[in-house]
Design a protein around this motif. Structure first.
Motif, PDB file in Angstrom:
ATOM      1  N   ARG A 161     -15.095 -33.551 -16.515  1.00  0.00           N
ATOM      2  CA  ARG A 161     -14.091 -32.852 -17.306  1.00  0.00           C
ATOM      3  C   ARG A 161     -14.380 -31.346 -17.302  1.00  0.00           C
ATOM      4  O   ARG A 161     -14.967 -30.797 -18.236  1.00  0.00           O
ATOM      5  N   PRO A 162     -13.949 -30.636 -16.271  1.00  0.00           N
ATOM      6  CA  PRO A 162     -14.175 -29.184 -16.214  1.00  0.00           C
ATOM      7  C   PRO A 162     -13.291 -28.452 -17.207  1.00  0.00           C
ATOM      8  O   PRO A 162     -12.262 -28.964 -17.651  1.00  0.00           O
ATOM      9  N   THR A 163     -13.693 -27.241 -17.543  1.00  0.00           N
ATOM     10  CA  THR A 163     -12.914 -26.400 -18.453  1.00  0.00           C
ATOM     11  C   THR A 163     -12.195 -25.282 -17.697  1.00  0.00           C
ATOM     12  O   THR A 163     -11.707 -24.337 -18.316  1.00  0.00           O
ATOM     13  N   ALA A 164     -12.123 -25.390 -16.388  1.00  0.00           N
ATOM     14  CA  ALA A 164     -11.566 -24.331 -15.547  1.00  0.00           C
ATOM     15  C   ALA A 164     -10.078 -24.122 -15.822  1.00  0.00           C
ATOM     16  O   ALA A 164      -9.323 -25.071 -16.033  1.00  0.00           O
ATOM     17  N   SER A 165      -9.687 -22.846 -15.804  1.00  0.00           N
ATOM     18  CA  SER A 165      -8.277 -22.482 -15.894  1.00  0.00           C
ATOM     19  C   SER A 165      -7.650 -22.555 -14.505  1.00  0.00           C
ATOM     20  O   SER A 165      -8.340 -22.825 -13.510  1.00  0.00           O
ATOM     21  N   LEU A 166      -6.348 -22.303 -14.436  1.00  0.00           N
ATOM     22  CA  LEU A 166      -5.665 -22.306 -13.144  1.00  0.00           C
ATOM     23  C   LEU A 166      -6.280 -21.264 -12.205  1.00  0.00           C
ATOM     24  O   LEU A 166      -6.502 -21.539 -11.018  1.00  0.00           O
ATOM     25  N   VAL A 167      -6.590 -20.094 -12.742  1.00  0.00           N
ATOM     26  CA  VAL A 167      -7.203 -19.047 -11.919  1.00  0.00           C
ATOM     27  C   VAL A 167      -8.568 -19.498 -11.408  1.00  0.00           C
ATOM     28  O   VAL A 167      -8.935 -19.263 -10.248  1.00  0.00           O
ATOM     29  N   ASP A 168      -9.332 -20.155 -12.280  1.00  0.00           N
ATOM     30  CA  ASP A 168     -10.649 -20.653 -11.870  1.00  0.00           C
ATOM     31  C   ASP A 168     -10.512 -21.688 -10.757  1.00  0.00           C
ATOM     32  O   ASP A 168     -11.291 -21.688  -9.792  1.00  0.00           O
ATOM     33  N   TRP A 169      -9.527 -22.577 -10.881  1.00  0.00           N
ATOM     34  CA  TRP A 169      -9.313 -23.588  -9.846  1.00  0.00           C
ATOM     35  C   TRP A 169      -8.912 -22.939  -8.527  1.00  0.00           C
ATOM     36  O   TRP A 169      -9.326 -23.395  -7.451  1.00  0.00           O
ATOM     37  N   LEU A 170      -8.118 -21.887  -8.593  1.00  0.00           N
ATOM     38  CA  LEU A 170      -7.775 -21.158  -7.369  1.00  0.00           C
ATOM     39  C   LEU A 170      -9.038 -20.555  -6.754  1.00  0.00           C
ATOM     40  O   LEU A 170      -9.188 -20.516  -5.529  1.00  0.00           O
ATOM     41  N   GLY A 171      -9.957 -20.092  -7.609  1.00  0.00           N
ATOM     42  CA  GLY A 171     -11.227 -19.586  -7.120  1.00  0.00           C
ATOM     43  C   GLY A 171     -12.049 -20.675  -6.462  1.00  0.00           C
ATOM     44  O   GLY A 171     -12.705 -20.442  -5.434  1.00  0.00           O
ATOM     45  N   VAL A 172     -12.022 -21.876  -7.030  1.00  0.00           N
ATOM     46  CA  VAL A 172     -12.739 -23.014  -6.431  1.00  0.00           C
ATOM     47  C   VAL A 172     -12.179 -23.328  -5.051  1.00  0.00           C
ATOM     48  O   VAL A 172     -12.933 -23.510  -4.087  1.00  0.00           O
ATOM     49  N   VAL A 173     -10.853 -23.386  -4.950  1.00  0.00           N
ATOM     50  CA  VAL A 173     -10.227 -23.664  -3.655  1.00  0.00           C
ATOM     51  C   VAL A 173     -10.581 -22.572  -2.651  1.00  0.00           C
ATOM     52  O   VAL A 173     -10.902 -22.849  -1.485  1.00  0.00           O
ATOM     53  N   GLY A 174     -10.534 -21.320  -3.102  1.00  0.00           N
ATOM     54  CA  GLY A 174     -10.892 -20.225  -2.222  1.00  0.00           C
ATOM     55  C   GLY A 174     -12.321 -20.323  -1.734  1.00  0.00           C
ATOM     56  O   GLY A 174     -12.610 -20.075  -0.552  1.00  0.00           O
ATOM     57  N   MET A 175     -13.248 -20.705  -2.614  1.00  0.00           N
ATOM     58  CA  MET A 175     -14.647 -20.863  -2.219  1.00  0.00           C
ATOM     59  C   MET A 175     -14.820 -22.028  -1.249  1.00  0.00           C
ATOM     60  O   MET A 175     -15.612 -21.941  -0.300  1.00  0.00           O
ATOM     61  N   VAL A 176     -14.097 -23.117  -1.470  1.00  0.00           N
ATOM     62  CA  VAL A 176     -14.167 -24.249  -0.534  1.00  0.00           C
ATOM     63  C   VAL A 176     -13.738 -23.797   0.860  1.00  0.00           C
ATOM     64  O   VAL A 176     -14.397 -24.102   1.867  1.00  0.00           O
TER      65      VAL A 176
END
Length: 253
Positions: free
Chosen positions: A132-147
């Motif tokens: 259960r992450p607490t990431a926001s939409l921007v954070d998730w975009l950052g995760v995708v970008g890092m992947v």
């Protein structure tokens, strides 16, 4: 293929070719997508209670498993690149006037597609286990970008290893250090839980800041130092891999 074909169009053709080869090889699909899920189930579901990390273990482990998922498909990428090189396929492409860059970029992008599938499987499995992450939409975009960044940079290094190997077997073995390094990072347990020597190695190896960057993005605790180190390591992988792969390709093809 006509001489007017664009590098972008040739790359798309190479990507489609590589993707078809992947679909026809169940072992490759297992290694790239399903095996990371098996590893996650083993550590989180079977062994998770054995680790004391201060939070729910699935929340701690999932960012590390994302990096493990990216790395587990590297062997297939290296062997595919070597197979093309040693079996004369690339020489056929030269006769067909296929863009030289497309042959390599097709392998890298194909590896990236496998990475995205594997990471999606890991995140889905994590949610099923209580992630259960607490990431926001921007954070998730950052995760995708890092992947994408990690997969792209390591993909070039993997293709270089595959092209440089003398056989398919040695190409697969050449990626073992990259596959094993995440296990010796903070993917499974924090560095301060490790013994002397192992702790220092985990703190200063490339995958630890990458994993900590994922962890920070997913749980709102991103440290600037981790992000800078992660980006620097990815840039290093990319530059070394690209220059090595293109030089080897020009020399051997």
């Amino acid at each position: 293929m006509s001489t007017t074909a664009s590098p972008l169009g040739d790359s798309a053709i190479m990507l489609r070719r590589n993707f078809k080869h992947t679909l026809r090889n169940p072992t490759t699909m297992f290694s790239a997508v399903l095996f990371p899920v098996v590893i996650m189930l083993m550590f989180v579901y079977l062994l998770g209670d054995a680790f004391s990390v201060g939070v729910d273990y699935v929340d701690y482990a999932t960012p590390g498993m994302i990096v493990l998922a990216i790395c587990y498909g590297l062997g297939a990428t290296a062997t595919a690149a070597n197979d093309d090189m040693t079996k004369g396929i690339i020489n056929r492409f030269k006769v067909m006037d296929v863009s030289r860059g497309a042959v390599l970029s097709g392998q890298v992008i194909g590896s990236l597609v496998n990475n995205l599938l594997a990471v999606a499987a890991i995140v889905g499995t994590g949610y099923a286990l209580g992630f259960r992450p607490t990431a926001s939409l921007v954070d998730w975009l950052g995760v995708v970008g890092m992947v994408l960044l990690v997969g792209f940079s390591i993909g070039w290094l993997t293709v270089a290893l595959g092209l440089s190997a003398k056989s398919v077997e040695t190409a697969g073995l050449a990626t073992v250090p990259l596959i094993m390094l995440p296990f010796l990072s903070t993917a499974i347990v924090p560095a301060d839980k490790m013994g002397p020597g192992a702790r220092q190695f985990a703190e200063y190896q490339p995958f630890t800041p990458i994993i900590e960057t994922f962890r920070g993005l997913l749980f709102g605790s991103l440290q600037t130092s981790d992000l800078i180190q992660a980006l620097a390591w990815c840039a290093g992988f990319l530059v070394v891999g690209y220059l090595w792969a293109t030089a080897t390709f020009k020399k051997r093809a």
